[in-house]
Design a protein around this motif. Structure first.
Motif, PDB file in Angstrom:
ATOM      1  N   GLU A  45       0.816  -1.219   0.000  1.00 13.51           N
ATOM      2  CA  GLU A  45       0.000   0.000   0.000  1.00 13.51           C
ATOM      3  C   GLU A  45       0.851   1.271   0.000  1.00 13.51           C
ATOM      4  OE1 GLU A  45      -3.124  -0.172   2.917  1.00 13.51           O
ATOM      5  OE2 GLU A  45      -3.839  -2.108   2.165  1.00 13.51           O
ATOM      6  N   ALA A  46       2.039   1.157  -0.574  1.00 15.96           N
ATOM      7  CA  ALA A  46       2.907   2.324  -0.771  1.00 15.96           C
ATOM      8  C   ALA A  46       2.599   2.860  -2.170  1.00 15.96           C
ATOM      9  CB  ALA A  46       4.366   1.920  -0.628  1.00 15.96           C
ATOM     10  N   PHE A  47       1.460   3.523  -2.291  1.00 15.87           N
ATOM     11  CA  PHE A  47       0.922   3.885  -3.601  1.00 15.87           C
ATOM     12  C   PHE A  47       1.765   4.933  -4.325  1.00 15.87           C
ATOM     13  CE2 PHE A  47      -3.147   2.679  -1.285  1.00 15.87           C
ATOM     14  CZ  PHE A  47      -3.060   1.358  -1.687  1.00 15.87           C
ATOM     15  N   ASN A  48       2.275   5.938  -3.603  1.00 14.59           N
ATOM     16  CA  ASN A  48       3.157   6.921  -4.248  1.00 14.59           C
ATOM     17  C   ASN A  48       4.395   6.232  -4.805  1.00 14.59           C
ATOM     18  OD1 ASN A  48       1.307   8.728  -3.146  1.00 14.59           O
ATOM     19  ND2 ASN A  48       2.883  10.191  -2.555  1.00 14.59           N
ATOM     20  N   SER A  49       4.974   5.346  -4.012  1.00 15.23           N
ATOM     21  CA  SER A  49       6.158   4.612  -4.468  1.00 15.23           C
ATOM     22  C   SER A  49       5.832   3.713  -5.639  1.00 15.23           C
ATOM     23  CB  SER A  49       6.736   3.783  -3.317  1.00 15.23           C
ATOM     24  OG  SER A  49       7.226   4.628  -2.310  1.00 15.23           O
ATOM     25  N   CYS A  50       4.650   3.164  -5.663  1.00 16.59           N
ATOM     26  CA  CYS A  50       4.235   2.319  -6.789  1.00 16.59           C
ATOM     27  C   CYS A  50       4.202   3.119  -8.087  1.00 16.59           C
ATOM     28  CB  CYS A  50       2.868   1.686  -6.505  1.00 16.59           C
ATOM     29  SG  CYS A  50       2.308   0.578  -7.817  1.00 16.59           S
ATOM     30  N   ILE A  51       3.696   4.336  -8.007  1.00 14.58           N
ATOM     31  CA  ILE A  51       3.660   5.201  -9.198  1.00 14.58           C
ATOM     32  C   ILE A  51       5.081   5.488  -9.679  1.00 14.58           C
ATOM     33  CG2 ILE A  51       3.176   7.564  -9.990  1.00 14.58           C
ATOM     34  CD1 ILE A  51       0.568   6.352  -9.848  1.00 14.58           C
ATOM     35  N   LEU A  52       5.963   5.838  -8.746  1.00 20.95           N
ATOM     36  CA  LEU A  52       7.337   6.164  -9.125  1.00 20.95           C
ATOM     37  C   LEU A  52       8.066   4.973  -9.719  1.00 20.95           C
ATOM     38  CD1 LEU A  52       8.388   8.384  -6.087  1.00 20.95           C
ATOM     39  CD2 LEU A  52       7.815   9.130  -8.403  1.00 20.95           C
ATOM     40  N   LEU A  56       9.622   4.140 -13.522  1.00 14.53           N
ATOM     41  CA  LEU A  56      10.986   3.681 -13.785  1.00 14.53           C
ATOM     42  C   LEU A  56      11.009   2.439 -14.677  1.00 14.53           C
ATOM     43  CD1 LEU A  56      12.647   4.386 -10.337  1.00 14.53           C
ATOM     44  CD2 LEU A  56      13.039   5.579 -12.508  1.00 14.53           C
ATOM     45  N   VAL A  57      10.000   1.598 -14.562  1.00 14.00           N
ATOM     46  CA  VAL A  57       9.859   0.452 -15.482  1.00 14.00           C
ATOM     47  C   VAL A  57       9.766   0.976 -16.909  1.00 14.00           C
ATOM     48  CG1 VAL A  57       8.354  -1.447 -16.217  1.00 14.00           C
ATOM     49  CG2 VAL A  57       8.709  -1.012 -13.773  1.00 14.00           C
ATOM     50  N   MET A  58       8.912   1.968 -17.103  1.00 11.04           N
ATOM     51  CA  MET A  58       8.701   2.520 -18.448  1.00 11.04           C
ATOM     52  C   MET A  58       9.958   3.220 -18.951  1.00 11.04           C
ATOM     53  SD  MET A  58       4.853   4.024 -18.059  1.00 11.04           S
ATOM     54  CE  MET A  58       4.043   3.509 -16.555  1.00 11.04           C
ATOM     55  N   PHE A  59      10.567   4.026 -18.106  1.00 13.26           N
ATOM     56  CA  PHE A  59      11.759   4.761 -18.505  1.00 13.26           C
ATOM     57  C   PHE A  59      12.877   3.814 -18.941  1.00 13.26           C
ATOM     58  CE2 PHE A  59      15.956   6.338 -17.178  1.00 13.26           C
ATOM     59  CZ  PHE A  59      16.087   7.392 -18.071  1.00 13.26           C
ATOM     60  N   HIS A  60      13.173   2.823 -18.120  1.00 17.64           N
ATOM     61  CA  HIS A  60      14.284   1.926 -18.444  1.00 17.64           C
ATOM     62  C   HIS A  60      13.975   1.031 -19.643  1.00 17.64           C
ATOM     63  CE1 HIS A  60      17.234   2.954 -15.427  1.00 17.64           C
ATOM     64  NE2 HIS A  60      16.227   3.123 -14.581  1.00 17.64           N
ATOM     65  N   GLU A 123      -5.205   4.405  -8.783  1.00 20.11           N
ATOM     66  CA  GLU A 123      -4.182   5.036  -9.628  1.00 20.11           C
ATOM     67  C   GLU A 123      -2.898   4.210  -9.638  1.00 20.11           C
ATOM     68  OE1 GLU A 123      -5.174   9.787  -9.222  1.00 20.11           O
ATOM     69  OE2 GLU A 123      -4.258   8.748  -7.510  1.00 20.11           O
ATOM     70  N   ALA A 124      -2.531   3.694  -8.483  1.00 23.43           N
ATOM     71  CA  ALA A 124      -1.324   2.871  -8.398  1.00 23.43           C
ATOM     72  C   ALA A 124      -1.488   1.593  -9.217  1.00 23.43           C
ATOM     73  CB  ALA A 124      -1.015   2.544  -6.941  1.00 23.43           C
ATOM     74  N   LYS A 125      -2.660   0.986  -9.144  1.00 24.53           N
ATOM     75  CA  LYS A 125      -2.923  -0.230  -9.926  1.00 24.53           C
ATOM     76  C   LYS A 125      -2.841   0.065 -11.423  1.00 24.53           C
ATOM     77  CE  LYS A 125      -5.836  -2.739  -6.660  1.00 24.53           C
ATOM     78  NZ  LYS A 125      -7.210  -3.196  -6.351  1.00 24.53           N
ATOM     79  N   ARG A 126      -3.408   1.200 -11.840  1.00 13.62           N
ATOM     80  CA  ARG A 126      -3.349   1.585 -13.263  1.00 13.62           C
ATOM     81  C   ARG A 126      -1.915   1.819 -13.708  1.00 13.62           C
ATOM     82  NH1 ARG A 126      -7.935   4.741 -12.269  1.00 13.62           N
ATOM     83  NH2 ARG A 126      -6.658   6.596 -12.099  1.00 13.62           N
ATOM     84  N   ALA A 127      -1.143   2.458 -12.859  1.00 16.01           N
ATOM     85  CA  ALA A 127       0.264   2.716 -13.195  1.00 16.01           C
ATOM     86  C   ALA A 127       1.027   1.408 -13.351  1.00 16.01           C
ATOM     87  CB  ALA A 127       0.918   3.588 -12.124  1.00 16.01           C
ATOM     88  N   LEU A 128       0.809   0.486 -12.449  1.00 11.48           N
ATOM     89  CA  LEU A 128       1.487  -0.806 -12.521  1.00 11.48           C
ATOM     90  C   LEU A 128       1.081  -1.565 -13.779  1.00 11.48           C
ATOM     91  CD1 LEU A 128       3.356  -2.921 -11.337  1.00 11.48           C
ATOM     92  CD2 LEU A 128       1.446  -3.706  -9.910  1.00 11.48           C
ATOM     93  N   GLN A 129      -0.188  -1.560 -14.086  1.00 12.21           N
ATOM     94  CA  GLN A 129      -0.649  -2.229 -15.308  1.00 12.21           C
ATOM     95  C   GLN A 129      -0.051  -1.567 -16.545  1.00 12.21           C
ATOM     96  OE1 GLN A 129      -4.894  -2.633 -15.792  1.00 12.21           O
ATOM     97  NE2 GLN A 129      -4.696  -3.458 -17.834  1.00 12.21           N
ATOM     98  N   SER A 130      -0.018  -0.248 -16.557  1.00  8.97           N
ATOM     99  CA  SER A 130       0.593   0.476 -17.684  1.00  8.97           C
ATOM    100  C   SER A 130       2.064   0.116 -17.818  1.00  8.97           C
ATOM    101  CB  SER A 130       0.448   1.983 -17.489  1.00  8.97           C
ATOM    102  OG  SER A 130      -0.898   2.374 -17.575  1.00  8.97           O
TER     103      SER A 130
END
Length: 144
Positions: A45-52, A56-60, A123-130
């Motif tokens: 449940e570290a949602f801000n960290s999940c977004i960040l 980084l997955v996308m960037f790298h 939002e965190a779930k969407r970011a992870l899926q993206s």
């Protein structure tokens, strides 16, 4: 201002380096490591960290394309512009991936430099899926 590859080089946002599939694979490996971290963040449940970490997955994974092509970024902004110029404009990549990358780059910026930044679980779930989908699309683009 239009940011084609020559302009990005002129502005020192990109620089030429030797092409390297080895560095591209290393960058994909780094993205996969960040994906595991993003999953842990969501579970904790570290949602801000999940977004960040999702960003980084996308960037790298996007950066891997640059390594393969013989470029190194000096700006996160330049990564998306490079993909847009080299791949979207040639119909080798769908524009939606640039939009996703830009969205999460801006979100990361807001989180790091803004005063208030709160992320919901959804939002965190969407970011992870993206991030998962983006990584898979970059792998297909690399043909790894």
């Amino acid at each position: 201002m239009k940011f084609d590859i020559d302009k990005l080089i002129e502005l020192k946002l990109l620089r030429k380096i030797p092409q390297s599939m080895e560095k591209a694979k290393e960058s994909i490996h780094t993205a996969e490591s960040w994906l595991k971290e993003a999953e842990k963040n969501l579970r904790s449940e570290a949602f801000n960290s999940c977004i960040l970490t999702s960003y980084l997955v996308m960037f790298h994974s996007a950066r891997a394309i640059l390594f393969k092509d013989g470029f190194r970024e000096k700006s996160h902004f330049a990564v998306a512009r490079y993909l847009e110029n080299k791949y979207v404009n040639k119909k080798l990549l769908e524009k939606k991936w640039i939009d996703v990358l830009d969205h999460y780059r801006e979100t990361r910026h807001e989180d790091q430099y803004g005063v208030v930044f709160l992320v919901t679980e959804e939002e965190a779930k969407r970011a992870l899926q993206s991030a998962e989908e983006f990584l898979e699309r970059m792998k297909r683009l690399l043909r790894i």
